[in-house]
Design a protein around this motif. Structure first.
Motif, mmCIF file in Angstrom:
data_model
loop_
_atom_site.group_PDB
_atom_site.id
_atom_site.type_symbol
_atom_site.label_atom_id
_atom_site.label_comp_id
_atom_site.label_asym_id
_atom_site.label_seq_id
_atom_site.Cartn_x
_atom_site.Cartn_y
_atom_site.Cartn_z
ATOM 1 N N SER A 123 0.810 -1.258 -0.055
ATOM 2 C CA SER A 123 -0.151 0.032 -0.038
ATOM 3 C C SER A 123 0.876 1.194 -0.029
ATOM 4 C CB SER A 123 -0.869 -0.046 1.350
ATOM 5 O OG SER A 123 -1.729 -1.101 1.113
ATOM 6 N N GLN A 124 1.898 1.316 0.711
ATOM 7 C CA GLN A 124 2.820 2.467 0.771
ATOM 8 C C GLN A 124 3.545 2.710 -0.702
ATOM 9 O OE1 GLN A 124 5.665 1.492 4.124
ATOM 10 N NE2 GLN A 124 4.075 1.662 5.654
ATOM 11 N N GLU A 125 3.841 1.547 -1.265
ATOM 12 C CA GLU A 125 4.627 1.756 -2.691
ATOM 13 C C GLU A 125 3.333 2.133 -3.719
ATOM 14 O OE1 GLU A 125 7.570 1.219 -5.246
ATOM 15 O OE2 GLU A 125 7.580 1.335 -3.463
ATOM 16 N N ALA A 126 2.078 1.725 -3.302
ATOM 17 C CA ALA A 126 1.166 2.179 -4.196
ATOM 18 C C ALA A 126 0.852 3.511 -4.293
ATOM 19 C CB ALA A 126 -0.290 1.439 -4.094
ATOM 20 N N ARG A 127 1.007 3.957 -2.786
ATOM 21 C CA ARG A 127 0.665 5.358 -2.886
ATOM 22 C C ARG A 127 2.094 6.445 -3.168
ATOM 23 N NH1 ARG A 127 -1.060 3.803 2.501
ATOM 24 N NH2 ARG A 127 0.983 4.412 3.468
ATOM 25 N N ARG A 128 3.100 5.624 -3.029
ATOM 26 C CA ARG A 128 4.353 6.432 -3.698
ATOM 27 C C ARG A 128 4.480 6.633 -5.095
ATOM 28 N NH1 ARG A 128 9.454 5.629 -5.403
ATOM 29 N NH2 ARG A 128 8.994 3.404 -5.713
ATOM 30 N N MET A 129 3.913 5.636 -5.797
ATOM 31 C CA MET A 129 3.885 5.527 -7.202
ATOM 32 C C MET A 129 2.399 6.078 -7.745
ATOM 33 S SD MET A 129 5.548 1.950 -8.225
ATOM 34 C CE MET A 129 5.753 2.410 -9.857
ATOM 35 N N GLY A 130 1.340 6.578 -7.156
ATOM 36 C CA GLY A 130 0.445 6.993 -7.333
ATOM 37 C C GLY A 130 -0.584 6.132 -7.843
ATOM 38 N N VAL A 131 -0.724 4.817 -7.358
ATOM 39 C CA VAL A 131 -1.441 3.770 -7.981
ATOM 40 C C VAL A 131 -2.757 3.992 -7.006
ATOM 41 C CG1 VAL A 131 -2.095 1.594 -8.054
ATOM 42 C CG2 VAL A 131 0.398 2.531 -8.666
ATOM 43 N N ALA A 132 -3.827 4.050 -7.503
ATOM 44 C CA ALA A 132 -4.972 3.921 -6.611
ATOM 45 C C ALA A 132 -6.123 3.087 -7.516
ATOM 46 C CB ALA A 132 -5.804 5.326 -6.765
ATOM 47 N N ARG A 176 -12.151 -2.158 1.864
ATOM 48 C CA ARG A 176 -10.689 -1.979 2.085
ATOM 49 C C ARG A 176 -9.888 -2.890 1.661
ATOM 50 N NH1 ARG A 176 -12.621 0.714 6.528
ATOM 51 N NH2 ARG A 176 -12.626 -1.126 7.982
ATOM 52 N N LEU A 177 -10.146 -4.287 1.810
ATOM 53 C CA LEU A 177 -9.503 -5.494 1.317
ATOM 54 C C LEU A 177 -9.288 -5.292 -0.201
ATOM 55 C CD1 LEU A 177 -10.700 -8.227 3.687
ATOM 56 C CD2 LEU A 177 -8.372 -7.153 3.630
ATOM 57 N N VAL A 178 -10.609 -4.948 -0.871
ATOM 58 C CA VAL A 178 -10.768 -4.982 -2.299
ATOM 59 C C VAL A 178 -9.913 -3.845 -2.944
ATOM 60 C CG1 VAL A 178 -12.204 -4.711 -4.411
ATOM 61 C CG2 VAL A 178 -12.948 -6.178 -2.509
ATOM 62 N N VAL A 179 -9.725 -2.427 -2.342
ATOM 63 C CA VAL A 179 -9.015 -1.722 -2.862
ATOM 64 C C VAL A 179 -7.680 -2.025 -2.672
ATOM 65 C CG1 VAL A 179 -8.073 0.760 -2.325
ATOM 66 C CG2 VAL A 179 -10.661 0.170 -2.290
ATOM 67 N N ALA A 180 -7.174 -2.621 -1.594
ATOM 68 C CA ALA A 180 -5.546 -2.891 -1.376
ATOM 69 C C ALA A 180 -5.494 -4.306 -2.454
ATOM 70 C CB ALA A 180 -5.396 -3.557 0.140
ATOM 71 N N ASP A 181 -6.444 -5.052 -2.629
ATOM 72 C CA ASP A 181 -6.058 -6.034 -3.743
ATOM 73 C C ASP A 181 -6.051 -5.512 -5.112
ATOM 74 O OD1 ASP A 181 -5.464 -8.846 -4.167
ATOM 75 O OD2 ASP A 181 -7.452 -8.788 -5.171
ATOM 76 N N LEU A 182 -6.615 -4.584 -5.409
ATOM 77 C CA LEU A 182 -6.700 -3.976 -6.714
ATOM 78 C C LEU A 182 -5.498 -3.231 -6.830
ATOM 79 C CD1 LEU A 182 -10.309 -2.546 -7.123
ATOM 80 C CD2 LEU A 182 -9.005 -4.441 -8.303
ATOM 81 N N GLU A 183 -4.822 -2.575 -5.845
ATOM 82 C CA GLU A 183 -3.708 -1.909 -5.964
ATOM 83 C C GLU A 183 -2.577 -2.837 -6.084
ATOM 84 O OE1 GLU A 183 -4.797 2.060 -3.037
ATOM 85 O OE2 GLU A 183 -3.727 0.584 -2.455
ATOM 86 N N ALA A 635 12.110 -6.903 -1.315
ATOM 87 C CA ALA A 635 12.473 -5.568 -1.417
ATOM 88 C C ALA A 635 11.698 -4.478 -0.785
ATOM 89 C CB ALA A 635 12.755 -5.111 -2.884
ATOM 90 N N LEU A 636 10.335 -4.595 -0.800
ATOM 91 C CA LEU A 636 9.657 -3.671 -0.250
ATOM 92 C C LEU A 636 9.694 -3.769 1.200
ATOM 93 C CD1 LEU A 636 6.224 -4.022 -2.255
ATOM 94 C CD2 LEU A 636 7.792 -2.158 -2.531
ATOM 95 N N ARG A 637 9.920 -5.140 1.659
ATOM 96 C CA ARG A 637 9.743 -5.298 3.023
ATOM 97 C C ARG A 637 11.254 -4.580 3.787
ATOM 98 N NH1 ARG A 637 10.856 -8.517 7.567
ATOM 99 N NH2 ARG A 637 8.975 -9.407 8.713
ATOM 100 N N ALA A 638 12.139 -4.776 2.940
ATOM 101 C CA ALA A 638 13.518 -4.304 3.453
ATOM 102 C C ALA A 638 13.455 -2.657 3.428
ATOM 103 C CB ALA A 638 14.653 -4.906 2.335
#
Length: 655
Positions: A123-132, A176-183, A635-638
């Motif tokens: 989710s953090q990576e999606a926000r960083r890249m502007g994915v919604a 919220r789960l659906v939104v996270a899965d789509l992202e 990589a995202l976890r690190a």
């Protein structure tokens, strides 16, 4: 203390302070104006403030999050809910007899938290890249889930609501789960899209997997082994001594047992008439046939369309016309069938539906999935049992509940008695239980090989056996929890596994020796054939000299699971696919022994197998995509600088 005015007001005599007291008060007043006094007062205020917010000060600096990902916290409640849902899912898969132990709970808790960490990092990576994910995308995703579609192939909100209830999710949680899965799909889809299987690798893999081999095979089954001479007593005794595991008695435990269960306490339970009257309504809901209503539903995305559908429906339109009207508005309409109020987990929709008369239509009702309009086409009244039968069921139900509560109270007392030095037999007599002293092995069999009867029945048997063999001998009495109650046990003696006397197992030793001798005989015949063929002798001729016939078998693929019945024995395939044409190999099979000579290698026709090439390419790309996704997640976890609070993790597992 009252001044003169106050004394007069309350009828008290005038009060006059001594001169010494007046001088002291004046000194205090002068002192209060100094900086020393003001500092002392501030210190007192701070002291009382700290005492008043003791919990805040005590927890200052502590981290109550289970984990942190990129500065965002995963709170205890969120982790516990995720672990509970995962536990419920696994328990539904494993069946009602499965009981979660401590190790299982910890593993589920760790997996649930790791899933939350991965989701948070994505989710953090999606926000960083502007994915919604848009509202329309969420709705389309939900409507397309096959599990939420009815018999007509269209989205059925009732099925979705049942899914939410089974998984302890609100509509907001699900969204919220659906939104996270789509992202996640957008992120991971971009990562996985780059995996392409090289053409050369794909062809080589298909050629490797599709190659087939044929062989001449000579088999030496144990059933056709030659008769062996009768063994001497010396041979039998030596075989008995050299194979102790085969002829030893298992470990036994001598244990005293007593079972405390709710069923055993039922005679001690009393249910009053007042309690029965109070519990009648709940029992009626549990055992009666509730009111059922046949419901039709229209679901559209706007209030205006819902109002138009309600008007048409209330005016007498049929479901087919309403369905056409709803589909024109981008929605759907369907018959939900018979439902009870409890089967409709959205309370405001259930309340509206069950407040209608037959033929009634609800006003539009909004949910996260759009606007609902419901029509009741039929009502089946609730059916109740006869009052006497209902009273008897209520009495039995309340008695079981009371007995279950009493069993926990009695278990605490029983545990105290055992800790105080009482034997299992003494404690059983004190609490009105039946004690037994038995000797058994890990399978619950006695020394005669027959199953030993244990208290608690089949449901408690596995738990009792586990407790008996987990408790060292001579450690005293203790209380263990079983499937349907509590068991008091005292392992008095452990009888270790021991080699049984030869005289008691002579018949078993003779059978085992004979079988082993026949096996060795067939192994020697097969080895002789192998040596002859390797020495240059014709395979078929050498097989006939060994008393068997060589048979051509195959061609077979290298995968033993793809070996056809009656084909080359699977145990021979590794050796044959490592051999050259004309070479021989030998293997022990499920039936005995087999020797084979590789007769032919048939290469795979890769150019003609377009379907196979596509399948292998897909498998290779799937594997590459999985590897890329795993590396991306790592990589995202690190990057998220993940920290986990071990103390809070214990609370997640303990829930």
């Amino acid at each position: 203390m009252f001044g003169n005015g106050a004394g007069v007001r309350y009828g008290l005599p005038p009060l006059r302070l001594p001169d010494r007291a007046i001088r002291m008060i004046s000194a205090f007043r002068r002192l209060a104006g100094t900086w020393f006094a003001k500092g002392l007062f501030l210190l007192l205020v701070l002291s009382f403030g700290i005492w008043g917010i003791e919990d805040v000060i005590r927890n200052f600096g502590r981290d109550n999050a289970v984990a942190r990902v990129g500065g965002e916290s995963i709170e205890l409640t969120e982790a516990q809910n995720a672990a509970r849902r995962e536990t419920q899912r696994l328990q539904r898969q494993l069946g009602p007899r499965f009981e979660a132990n401590e190790g299982f709970r910890q593993a589920v808790a760790r997996q649930a938290v790791e899933n939350l960490i991965a989701a948070r990092a994505q989710s953090q990576e999606a926000r960083r890249m502007g994915v919604a994910a848009s509202v329309d995308a969420v709705r389309a995703y939900t409507f397309a889930v096959p599990a939420f579609q009815g018999a007509d192939g269209r989205f059925n909100p009732l099925i979705l609501q049942q899914f939410l209830r089974q998984n302890d999710l609100s509509e907001g949680d699900f969204t919220r789960l659906v939104v996270a899965d789509l992202e996640r799909q957008q992120l991971i889809g971009a990562i996985r899209a780059g995996a392409r299987a090289p053409e050369t690798m794909t062809r080589q893999l298909l050629a490797f997997a599709g190659e087939r081999r044929a062989a001449e095979v000579a088999e030496f089954p144990l059933l056709s082994a030659p008769e062996v001479p009768e063994p001497t007593e010396a041979q039998l005794t030596r075989y008995h001594e050299n194979n102790p595991a085969q002829f030893s008695s298992p470990e036994y435990r001598e244990v005293a047992l007593a079972m405390l269960s709710a069923e055993a306490l039922l005679p001690r339970v009393t249910v009053t008439d007042a309690e029965i009257e109070a519990g009648l309504e709940a029992q009626r809901e549990r055992t009666g046939t509730p009111e059922r209503r046949t419901v039709e539903q229209a679901l559209v995305s706007s209030r205006e369309a819902a109002d138009a559908i309600r008007t048409a429906w209330a005016g007498g339109a049929e479901l087919a016309a309403v369905k056409t009207q709803a589909e024109a508005a981008g929605g759907t309409a369907l018959e939900m069938g018979q439902v009870t109020r409890g089967e409709m987990p959205v309370e405001n929709i259930a309340a509206a539906v069950f407040a209608l008369p037959q033929g009634g239509v609800t006003d539009p009702i909004q949910s996260p999935f759009g606007w609902h309009v419901m029509k009741v086409t039929a009502i089946q009244a609730a059916a109740e049992k006869p009052m006497e039968e209902l009273r008897a069921e209520t009495r039995a139900f309340l008695a079981r509940e009371k007995a279950a509560d009493l069993s926990y109270e009695e278990a605490n007392k029983l545990e105290d008695a055992l800790a105080g030095g009482a034997t299992v037999e003494e404690a059983a007599q004190r609490f009105g239980l039946t004690a037994a002293r038995v000797t058994l092995d890990r399978q619950g069999n006695g020394q005669d090989g027959r199953p030993v009867e244990l208290p608690g029945g089949p449901a408690a048997r596995a738990a009792i056996l586990e407790a008996v063999f987990a408790n060292p001998a001579g450690q005293g009495a203790r209380l263990a929890e079983a499937a349907n109650g509590f068991v008091a046990l005292d392992v008095a003696n452990a009888i270790p596994a021991a080699l049984r006397p030869f005289a008691s197992v002579e018949a078993e030793v003779r059978r085992a020796w004979t079988l082993e001798a026949r096996r060795r005989a067939q192994e020697e015949r097969a080895a002789a054939l192998l040596a002859a063929a390797q020495g240059g002798k014709d395979f078929a001729e050498a097989a006939r000299e060994a008393g068997v016939e060589a048979v051509r078998m195959g061609p077979s693929l290298r995968d033993p699971q793809q070996a056809p019945p009656g084909g080359i024995p699977a145990e021979l395939l590794p050796g044959l696919f490592a051999a050259k044409v004309g070479e021989v190999t030998m293997a022990q099979t499920s039936a005995g022994y087999a020797v084979a000579r590789l007769a032919e290698i048939i290469p795979a026709d890769v150019a003609a197998d377009a379907a196979g090439l596509a399948r292998v390419k897909g498998e290779v790309e799937q594997s590459m995509q999985d590897d890329l996704e795993a590396q991306f997640a790592a990589a995202l976890r690190a990057r998220g600088n993940v920290t986990i609070n071990p103390a809070m993790m214990e609370q997640v597992a303990a829930r």
